[in-house]
Design a protein around this motif. Structure first.
Motif, PDB file in Angstrom:
ATOM      1  N   GLY A 155      59.076 -22.707   4.330  1.00 18.23           N
ATOM      2  CA  GLY A 155      59.689 -22.555   3.155  1.00 18.23           C
ATOM      3  C   GLY A 155      59.544 -21.103   2.592  1.00 18.23           C
ATOM      4  N   GLY A 156      59.100 -20.175   3.134  1.00 15.96           N
ATOM      5  CA  GLY A 156      58.998 -19.093   2.343  1.00 15.96           C
ATOM      6  C   GLY A 156      57.378 -18.900   1.757  1.00 15.96           C
ATOM      7  N   ALA A 157      56.678 -19.729   1.844  1.00 23.92           N
ATOM      8  CA  ALA A 157      55.353 -19.697   1.016  1.00 23.92           C
ATOM      9  C   ALA A 157      54.358 -18.291   1.725  1.00 23.92           C
ATOM     10  N   PRO A 158      54.338 -18.459   2.722  1.00 25.12           N
ATOM     11  CA  PRO A 158      53.247 -17.402   3.472  1.00 25.12           C
ATOM     12  C   PRO A 158      54.037 -15.939   3.189  1.00 25.12           C
ATOM     13  N   ALA A 159      55.385 -15.863   3.333  1.00 28.62           N
ATOM     14  CA  ALA A 159      55.945 -14.455   2.934  1.00 28.62           C
ATOM     15  C   ALA A 159      55.685 -14.086   1.368  1.00 28.62           C
ATOM     16  N   LEU A 160      55.680 -15.086   0.732  1.00 28.39           N
ATOM     17  CA  LEU A 160      55.659 -14.865  -0.780  1.00 28.39           C
ATOM     18  C   LEU A 160      54.306 -14.346  -1.072  1.00 28.39           C
ATOM     19  N   ILE A 161      53.154 -15.057  -0.636  1.00 27.62           N
ATOM     20  CA  ILE A 161      51.874 -14.899  -0.910  1.00 27.62           C
ATOM     21  C   ILE A 161      51.460 -13.472  -0.227  1.00 27.62           C
ATOM     22  N   GLY A 162      52.031 -13.151   0.951  1.00 29.97           N
ATOM     23  CA  GLY A 162      51.651 -11.843   1.652  1.00 29.97           C
ATOM     24  C   GLY A 162      52.312 -10.835   0.570  1.00 29.97           C
ATOM     25  N   SER A 163      53.422 -10.928   0.286  1.00 31.02           N
ATOM     26  CA  SER A 163      53.850  -9.913  -0.320  1.00 31.02           C
ATOM     27  C   SER A 163      53.467  -9.562  -1.601  1.00 31.02           C
ATOM     28  N   LEU A 164      52.838 -10.631  -2.303  1.00 28.62           N
ATOM     29  CA  LEU A 164      52.308 -10.311  -3.733  1.00 28.62           C
ATOM     30  C   LEU A 164      50.691  -9.786  -3.422  1.00 28.62           C
ATOM     31  N   ILE A 165      50.365 -10.098  -2.226  1.00 28.65           N
ATOM     32  CA  ILE A 165      48.702  -9.616  -2.173  1.00 28.65           C
ATOM     33  C   ILE A 165      48.706  -8.106  -1.601  1.00 28.65           C
ATOM     34  N   SER A 166      49.558  -8.002  -0.767  1.00 28.06           N
ATOM     35  CA  SER A 166      49.815  -6.685  -0.128  1.00 28.06           C
ATOM     36  C   SER A 166      50.248  -5.474  -0.855  1.00 28.06           C
ATOM     37  N   GLU A 167      49.384  -4.402  -1.000  1.00 33.15           N
ATOM     38  CA  GLU A 167      49.814  -3.039  -2.037  1.00 33.15           C
ATOM     39  C   GLU A 167      51.469  -2.790  -1.604  1.00 33.15           C
ATOM     40  N   LYS A 168      51.853  -2.878  -0.308  1.00 31.45           N
ATOM     41  CA  LYS A 168      53.247  -2.328  -0.125  1.00 31.45           C
ATOM     42  C   LYS A 168      54.187  -3.391  -0.147  1.00 31.45           C
ATOM     43  N   GLY A 169      53.892  -4.580  -0.410  1.00 30.82           N
ATOM     44  CA  GLY A 169      54.637  -5.559  -0.384  1.00 30.82           C
ATOM     45  C   GLY A 169      55.186  -6.264   0.822  1.00 30.82           C
ATOM     46  N   LYS A 170      54.197  -6.162   1.821  1.00 32.09           N
ATOM     47  CA  LYS A 170      54.312  -6.539   3.240  1.00 32.09           C
ATOM     48  C   LYS A 170      53.966  -8.248   3.515  1.00 32.09           C
ATOM     49  N   ARG A 171      54.853  -8.947   4.024  1.00 35.00           N
ATOM     50  CA  ARG A 171      54.741 -10.187   4.383  1.00 35.00           C
ATOM     51  C   ARG A 171      54.121 -10.276   5.947  1.00 35.00           C
ATOM     52  N   LEU A 172      53.748 -11.360   6.300  1.00 31.60           N
ATOM     53  CA  LEU A 172      52.964 -11.568   7.478  1.00 31.60           C
ATOM     54  C   LEU A 172      53.710 -10.911   8.710  1.00 31.60           C
ATOM     55  N   GLY A 173      55.125 -11.015   8.654  1.00 25.98           N
ATOM     56  CA  GLY A 173      55.877 -10.383   9.947  1.00 25.98           C
ATOM     57  C   GLY A 173      55.725  -8.702   9.819  1.00 25.98           C
ATOM     58  N   ASP A 174      55.666  -8.113   8.546  1.00 22.66           N
ATOM     59  CA  ASP A 174      55.470  -6.921   8.580  1.00 22.66           C
ATOM     60  C   ASP A 174      54.235  -6.282   8.857  1.00 22.66           C
ATOM     61  N   VAL A 175      52.969  -7.086   8.476  1.00 20.87           N
ATOM     62  CA  VAL A 175      51.801  -7.011   8.995  1.00 20.87           C
ATOM     63  C   VAL A 175      51.686  -6.721  10.493  1.00 20.87           C
ATOM     64  N   PHE A 176      52.031  -7.820  11.086  1.00 19.84           N
ATOM     65  CA  PHE A 176      51.936  -7.914  12.630  1.00 19.84           C
ATOM     66  C   PHE A 176      52.753  -6.894  13.096  1.00 19.84           C
ATOM     67  N   ALA A 177      53.981  -6.553  12.812  1.00 19.54           N
ATOM     68  CA  ALA A 177      54.693  -5.635  13.533  1.00 19.54           C
ATOM     69  C   ALA A 177      54.553  -4.351  13.167  1.00 19.54           C
ATOM     70  N   GLY A 178      53.808  -3.877  12.125  1.00 17.58           N
ATOM     71  CA  GLY A 178      53.498  -2.475  11.628  1.00 17.58           C
ATOM     72  C   GLY A 178      54.534  -2.005  10.917  1.00 17.58           C
ATOM     73  N   THR A 179      55.251  -2.803  10.135  1.00 14.36           N
ATOM     74  CA  THR A 179      56.478  -2.254   9.316  1.00 14.36           C
ATOM     75  C   THR A 179      56.503  -2.298   7.997  1.00 14.36           C
ATOM     76  N   VAL A 180      57.375  -2.039   7.150  1.00 15.30           N
ATOM     77  CA  VAL A 180      57.448  -1.900   5.910  1.00 15.30           C
ATOM     78  C   VAL A 180      58.765  -1.873   5.406  1.00 15.30           C
TER      79      VAL A 180
ATOM     80  N   GLU B  35      57.850 -18.188   8.792  1.00 15.38           N
ATOM     81  CA  GLU B  35      57.683 -18.227   7.445  1.00 15.38           C
ATOM     82  C   GLU B  35      58.674 -18.642   6.480  1.00 15.38           C
ATOM     83  N   PHE B  36      59.772 -18.682   6.866  1.00 14.83           N
ATOM     84  CA  PHE B  36      61.112 -19.029   6.019  1.00 14.83           C
ATOM     85  C   PHE B  36      61.595 -20.481   6.338  1.00 14.83           C
ATOM     86  N   TRP B  37      61.845 -20.596   7.676  1.00 13.33           N
ATOM     87  CA  TRP B  37      62.532 -21.834   8.014  1.00 13.33           C
ATOM     88  C   TRP B  37      61.555 -23.026   8.318  1.00 13.33           C
ATOM     89  N   MET B  38      60.345 -22.766   8.609  1.00 17.08           N
ATOM     90  CA  MET B  38      59.592 -23.871   8.738  1.00 17.08           C
ATOM     91  C   MET B  38      58.690 -24.097   7.525  1.00 17.08           C
TER      92      MET B  38
END
Length: 315
Positions: free
Chosen positions: A121-146, A116-119
């Motif tokens: 540029g952080g675009a997937p993480a930013l989009i996922g955080s804006l869409i998710s109600e809890k501000g989760k990026r893709l790594g949080d969604v897959f890992a079940g964390t917040v 997400e960040f190094w390959m």
């Protein structure tokens, strides 16, 4: 703020971390990783000046992956969800159920963070955080964390009220051995009780009440729920603090609720009331048998008349 970890669950005054705080923490972590990569690359270049080129490339790749993936995984596993950036801004990674982050979850976040960040540029993480109600990026969604923020203004809420059935028992408690950390854990649990699932409410309540009972005597009466036990202990502790403060300054207790309760025998803790009946009576139930046709009304007949000799004339 006290950071309390009880068994498998984390009880803290938390709120979902805001995007600017997470971005600043990520910037700190990426700066640390970049500086580490730069220093390691210079060291490899000096030590492997005359070494085989393939060996040098292999070392560069190995150290790059170790720093980009191993840094967040090792830090978040050993510190229970904190990297250097999160530690600086008061953030923590926890499981969706409130428990501490595990190695498997940290590994998922580390691998997805490299993509997400190094390959990308952080675009997937930013989009996922804006869409998710809890501000989760893709790594949080897959890992079940917040990611949560622990440094929030301390809010104790309204004072805890003593459960009336436990007032007489609470007046006999020995609270001098109760540690402040255990009391803070119970207070935070009671504040967040309504935000927890029923299973977590019971499991955490039993665990915290068991830990507190090791420092409080006498034991609670049978049938007392963990929530009521913790509330009674903290309410009695607060009452004694108020009385002690009033005696120190030579003033009467500010509220009659702080007077010691009478030593009445313990009354069983009331059970939850039964659900109220339906507002319009019991629900309609269809008849099980077919209705019978109404019978025709019977005309009353006059009693028969008799003659003086006892003869009854025919109708």
């Amino acid at each position: 703020m006290t950071d309390v970890v009880t068994g498998e669950a984390v009880v803290v005054e938390v709120r979902i971390a805001q995007l600017p705080s997470r971005a600043l923490a990520l910037l700190i972590d990426m700066t640390v990783q970049f500086v580490t990569l730069f220093g390691v690359s210079q060291l490899i270049g000096i030590l492997a000046w005359n070494a085989d080129e393939a060996l040098v490339v292999m070392l560069y790749i190995a150290f790059t992956v170790s720093v980009l993936v191993g840094y967040p995984v090792v830090f978040e596993t050993l510190s229970r969800g904190r990297s250097l950036g999160k530690l600086a801004l008061g953030l923590r990674v926890v499981s969706d159920d409130g428990g501490p982050e595990r190695f498997r979850q940290a590994l998922f976040r580390g691998l997805s963070g490299m993509v997400e960040f190094w390959m990308l540029g952080g675009a997937p993480a930013l989009i996922g955080s804006l869409i998710s109600e809890k501000g989760k990026r893709l790594g949080d969604v897959f890992a079940g964390t917040v990611v949560i923020a622990e440094r929030s203004p301390r809010q104790y809420g309204p004072p805890l009220e003593m459960p009336p059935p436990l007032a007489a028992w609470a007046a006999t408690l020995e609270l001098s051995r109760l540690p402040e950390g255990v009391a803070a854990t119970a207070r935070q649990y009671l504040m967040r009780w309504h935000d927890l699932s029923p299973a977590v409410q019971h499991e955490m309540g039993v665990r915290i009440a068991t830990e507190m009972s090791a420092f409080v005597s006498p034991p609670p009466p049978s049938g007392v729920p963990p929530f009521a036990y913790l509330t009674a202990v903290l309410a009695e502790r607060r009452r004694r603090d108020q009385v002690r403060l009033a005696q120190r300054i030579g003033a009467p207790p500010p509220d009659p609720r702080f007077q010691a309760p009478s030593q009445a025998p313990y009354q069983p803790y009331p059970q939850p009331p039964a659900p109220p009946p339906a507002p319009y009576g019991p629900p309609f139930a269809p008849p099980t048998q077919a209705p019978q046709p109404p019978r025709p009304p019977q005309v009353p007949q006059a009693p028969p008349t008799t003659t003086p000799g006892g003869f009854v004339p025919p109708a």
